[in-house]
Enzyme design. Structure first.
Site, short mmCIF file in Angstrom:
data_model
loop_
_atom_site.label_atom_id
_atom_site.label_comp_id
_atom_site.label_asym_id
_atom_site.label_seq_id
_atom_site.Cartn_x
_atom_site.Cartn_y
_atom_site.Cartn_z
N TYR A 1 -3.88 -7.80 10.36
CA TYR A 1 -3.09 -6.58 10.10
C TYR A 1 -3.85 -5.65 9.15
O TYR A 1 -3.97 -4.44 9.41
CB TYR A 1 -1.73 -6.97 9.52
N LYS B 1 -5.27 -1.89 9.91
CA LYS B 1 -4.87 -0.72 9.12
C LYS B 1 -6.07 0.00 8.52
O LYS B 1 -6.04 1.22 8.34
CB LYS B 1 -3.89 -1.15 8.02
P1 NAP Z 1 8.91 -2.07 10.35
O1 NAP Z 1 10.29 -2.14 9.82
O2 NAP Z 1 8.24 -3.30 10.84
O3 NAP Z 1 8.94 -1.00 11.55
C1 NAP Z 1 7.89 -0.91 12.49
C2 NAP Z 1 8.31 0.07 13.55
O4 NAP Z 1 7.25 0.16 14.53
C3 NAP Z 1 9.58 -0.34 14.33
O5 NAP Z 1 10.30 0.81 14.65
C4 NAP Z 1 9.00 -0.95 15.60
O6 NAP Z 1 9.87 -0.90 16.70
C5 NAP Z 1 7.83 0.01 15.82
N1 NAP Z 1 6.84 -0.51 16.75
C6 NAP Z 1 6.24 -1.73 16.75
N2 NAP Z 1 5.38 -1.82 17.78
C7 NAP Z 1 5.45 -0.65 18.45
C8 NAP Z 1 4.83 -0.14 19.61
N3 NAP Z 1 3.94 -0.86 20.32
N4 NAP Z 1 5.14 1.12 20.03
C9 NAP Z 1 6.05 1.85 19.36
N5 NAP Z 1 6.69 1.42 18.25
C10 NAP Z 1 6.39 0.18 17.81
O7 NAP Z 1 7.91 -1.41 9.30
P2 NAP Z 1 8.25 -0.54 8.00
O8 NAP Z 1 8.43 -1.46 6.85
O9 NAP Z 1 9.29 0.46 8.34
O10 NAP Z 1 6.85 0.17 7.78
C11 NAP Z 1 6.56 1.41 8.41
C12 NAP Z 1 5.06 1.57 8.51
O11 NAP Z 1 4.50 1.53 7.19
C13 NAP Z 1 4.33 0.49 9.28
O12 NAP Z 1 3.22 1.09 9.92
C14 NAP Z 1 3.85 -0.47 8.22
O13 NAP Z 1 2.71 -1.17 8.66
C15 NAP Z 1 3.53 0.49 7.10
N6 NAP Z 1 3.64 -0.04 5.75
C16 NAP Z 1 4.79 -0.64 5.34
C17 NAP Z 1 4.90 -1.09 4.04
C18 NAP Z 1 6.16 -1.75 3.54
O14 NAP Z 1 6.09 -2.39 2.48
N7 NAP Z 1 7.29 -1.60 4.22
C19 NAP Z 1 3.83 -0.91 3.15
C20 NAP Z 1 2.68 -0.28 3.61
C21 NAP Z 1 2.60 0.17 4.91
P3 NAP Z 1 10.98 -2.07 16.95
O15 NAP Z 1 12.15 -1.70 16.07
O16 NAP Z 1 11.25 -1.96 18.39
O17 NAP Z 1 10.36 -3.37 16.55
O1 G4F Z 2 7.00 -9.87 2.24
P1 G4F Z 2 5.66 -10.20 2.76
O2 G4F Z 2 5.58 -10.78 4.12
O3 G4F Z 2 4.81 -8.84 2.65
P2 G4F Z 2 3.24 -8.57 2.66
O4 G4F Z 2 2.49 -9.66 3.31
O5 G4F Z 2 2.84 -8.20 1.28
O6 G4F Z 2 3.16 -7.30 3.63
C1 G4F Z 2 4.08 -6.23 3.49
O7 G4F Z 2 3.55 -5.30 2.57
C2 G4F Z 2 2.34 -4.65 3.00
C3 G4F Z 2 1.93 -3.71 1.87
O8 G4F Z 2 1.08 -4.39 0.97
C4 G4F Z 2 2.63 -3.93 4.28
F1 G4F Z 2 1.51 -3.24 4.69
C5 G4F Z 2 3.05 -4.90 5.36
O9 G4F Z 2 3.37 -4.19 6.55
C6 G4F Z 2 4.30 -5.62 4.88
O10 G4F Z 2 5.34 -4.68 4.81
O11 G4F Z 2 4.90 -11.20 1.77
C7 G4F Z 2 4.76 -10.89 0.40
C8 G4F Z 2 4.17 -12.10 -0.32
C9 G4F Z 2 2.92 -12.66 0.37
O12 G4F Z 2 1.97 -12.95 -0.61
C10 G4F Z 2 3.40 -13.94 1.03
O13 G4F Z 2 2.40 -14.94 1.15
O14 G4F Z 2 5.14 -13.14 -0.28
C11 G4F Z 2 4.48 -14.35 0.05
N1 G4F Z 2 5.47 -15.28 0.63
C12 G4F Z 2 5.82 -16.45 0.08
N2 G4F Z 2 6.73 -17.07 0.87
C13 G4F Z 2 6.15 -15.10 1.77
C14 G4F Z 2 6.94 -16.25 1.92
N3 G4F Z 2 6.16 -14.09 2.67
C15 G4F Z 2 7.00 -14.21 3.75
N4 G4F Z 2 7.06 -13.19 4.64
N5 G4F Z 2 7.79 -15.32 3.93
C16 G4F Z 2 7.79 -16.37 3.05
O15 G4F Z 2 8.50 -17.35 3.24
#
Ligand code: NAP
Ligand code: G4F
Length: 334
Positions: free
Chosen positions: A160, A164
């Site tokens: 991932y 990105k």
């Molecule tokens: P999310 O809840 O996982 O939402 C992802 C969205 O992308 C959903 O609407 C999903 O649709 C859609 N999607 C997945 N595959 C697709 C495809 N092939 N074609 C069209 N749409 C597709 O993610 P989020 O937390 O809102 O994050 C939004 C963006 O910011 C993402 O790009 C993520 O990587 C990035 N980001 C997030 C964080 C964070 O902490 N939340 C931090 C940094 C960057 P479905 O609902 O159908 O699955």
């Molecule tokens: O909540 P996480 O899965 O988020 P992670 O891996 O930081 O990624 C999220 O933030 C990114 C921004 O830095 C985004 F780009 C990405 O799309 C996503 O939104 O895990 C957070 C931390 C990790 O270190 C993971 O190893 O929590 C630790 N963890 C420990 N136990 C777990 C678990 N994560 C998940 N998902 N599930 C567990 O049971």
């Protein structure tokens, strides 16, 4: 609101956590909002997070339009962008789960990396003048030590993160090559009651609610030592919007600047419900990753200084917000 009336935005990933909050914000600001939603075999579309803003297609004067599509389909993207001619495009679509990307690396690259280039090319092909936001991520920093800012070296640690980095540099490249207003928001983790249920914060707060209600006893987690800079998603979508309204196309880190371990978050969430986390959290190595990102703490000085955006909600308040929402969502929850 009048200032934005008539402006049109396209959101990929509108059904996700951020997409749904962004749609709400833009509708409140007077925009016409178009979103791409994926086909599913069981639902008309996955729009549960859009319930508060969904408008029946038969309503007159509606400003929210959902289009079936997928960022893996270039033709669909060209046709849609040519027809809508949006003023702003937010590319939020991604396979966004880090652990899942180790199991689906090629798929993740197709959606998360190539999806961005398809969108940039679709804009070029349709010949429109638009502003593009690319959802970049702190995951790109990987093992590089905090605090991380716009000049920090990338060392991604997952398929991932690698995908990105590709999308990030594609966005920079199209800005430099074609003079596009295309920007990267390098967001650190941001959460909310709408966070997907398998991300660690939501997994914990859902478990707290269910344990407090006597529905289960334990939650199984992986690495408790990981440090994350967790912010509040509704604030982060405001940063995205403000970046596209800025005079210049500039990349920014979006972060709170404060961080905690997964253990700290669990402790805060359980104690908010009057529970001792040590009695309810167990380890399961299945939730460990082949390579971990140990510590992400953003330095948001640049966006604070140049855009005037500053995070207000920090990780401990966030834990309380999410626990309260998950308890309320249970049947009979207050
Ligand atoms: P999310 O809840 O996982 O939402 C992802 C969205 O992308 C959903 O609407 C999903 O649709 C859609 N999607 C997945 N595959 C697709 C495809 N092939 N074609 C069209 N749409 C597709 O993610 P989020 O937390 O809102 O994050 C939004 C963006 O910011 C993402 O790009 C993520 O990587 C990035 N980001 C997030 C964080 C964070 O902490 N939340 C931090 C940094 C960057 P479905 O609902 O159908 O699955
Ligand atoms: O909540 P996480 O899965 O988020 P992670 O891996 O930081 O990624 C999220 O933030 C990114 C921004 O830095 C985004 F780009 C990405 O799309 C996503 O939104 O895990 C957070 C931390 C990790 O270190 C993971 O190893 O929590 C630790 N963890 C420990 N136990 C777990 C678990 N994560 C998940 N998902 N599930 C567990 O049971």
């Amino acid at each position: 609101m009048t200032i934005n009336r008539g402006r049109t935005a396209l959101i990929t990933g509108i059904s996700g956590q951020d997409g749904s909050y962004l749609a709400e914000l833009l509708l409140t600001e007077g925009y016409v909002v178009h979103g791409i939603v994926r086909h599913t075999s069981s639902l008309i579309a996955n729009t549960s997070r859009l319930d508060t803003v969904y408008q029946d297609p038969h309503e007159t004067g509606r400003r929210l339009f959902l289009h079936k599509g997928d960022v893996t389909d270039a033709g669909m993207m060209v046709n849609l962008i040519r027809d809508i001619r949006p003023d702003e495009i937010y590319n939020l679509a991604a396979q966004s789960h880090v652990r899942v990307s180790f199991d689906l690396p090629e798929y993740t690259a197709n959606v998360t990396a190539l999806g961005a280039i398809r969108l940039l090319e679709a804009v070029r092909a349709s010949g429109i003048d638009t502003r593009i936001y690319q959802a970049s991520t702190s995951e790109m920093f990987g093992t590089t030590a905090p605090p991380q800012d716009e000049n920090t070296r990338f060392h991604p640690r997952s398929p991932y993160g690698v995908a990105k980095v590709y999308a990030h540099w594609a966005t920079v490249n199209y800005r430099e090559s074609y003079g596009m207003f295309a920007v990267n928001g390098i967001s650190f983790n941001h959460e909310s009651p709408r966070r997907g249920e398998t991300f660690v914060t939501r997994k914990i707060t859902r478990a707290v609610a269910r344990i407090a209600a006597g529905l289960e006893q334990k939650v199984y987690l992986g690495n408790l030592d990981a440090v994350r800079d967790w912010g509040y998603a509704p604030e982060y979508v405001e940063a995205m919007w403000r970046m596209l309204r800025h005079d210049e196309p500039v990349d920014y880190v979006i972060a709170t600047g404060r961080a905690a371990t997964v253990r700290d978050f669990a402790e805060a969430a359980f104690s908010h419900a009057g529970l001792d986390w040590r009695e309810h959290v167990a380890h399961d190595e299945r939730y460990e990753r082949p390579a971990e990102v140990p510590e992400l703490v953003g330095d948001p000085a640049k966006i604070e200084r140049e855009i005037g955006w500053k995070a207000r909600v920090h990780w401990d308040e966030l834990a309380r917000i999410m626990v309260d929402a998950d308890r309320k969502a249970l049947p009979g929850g207050a």
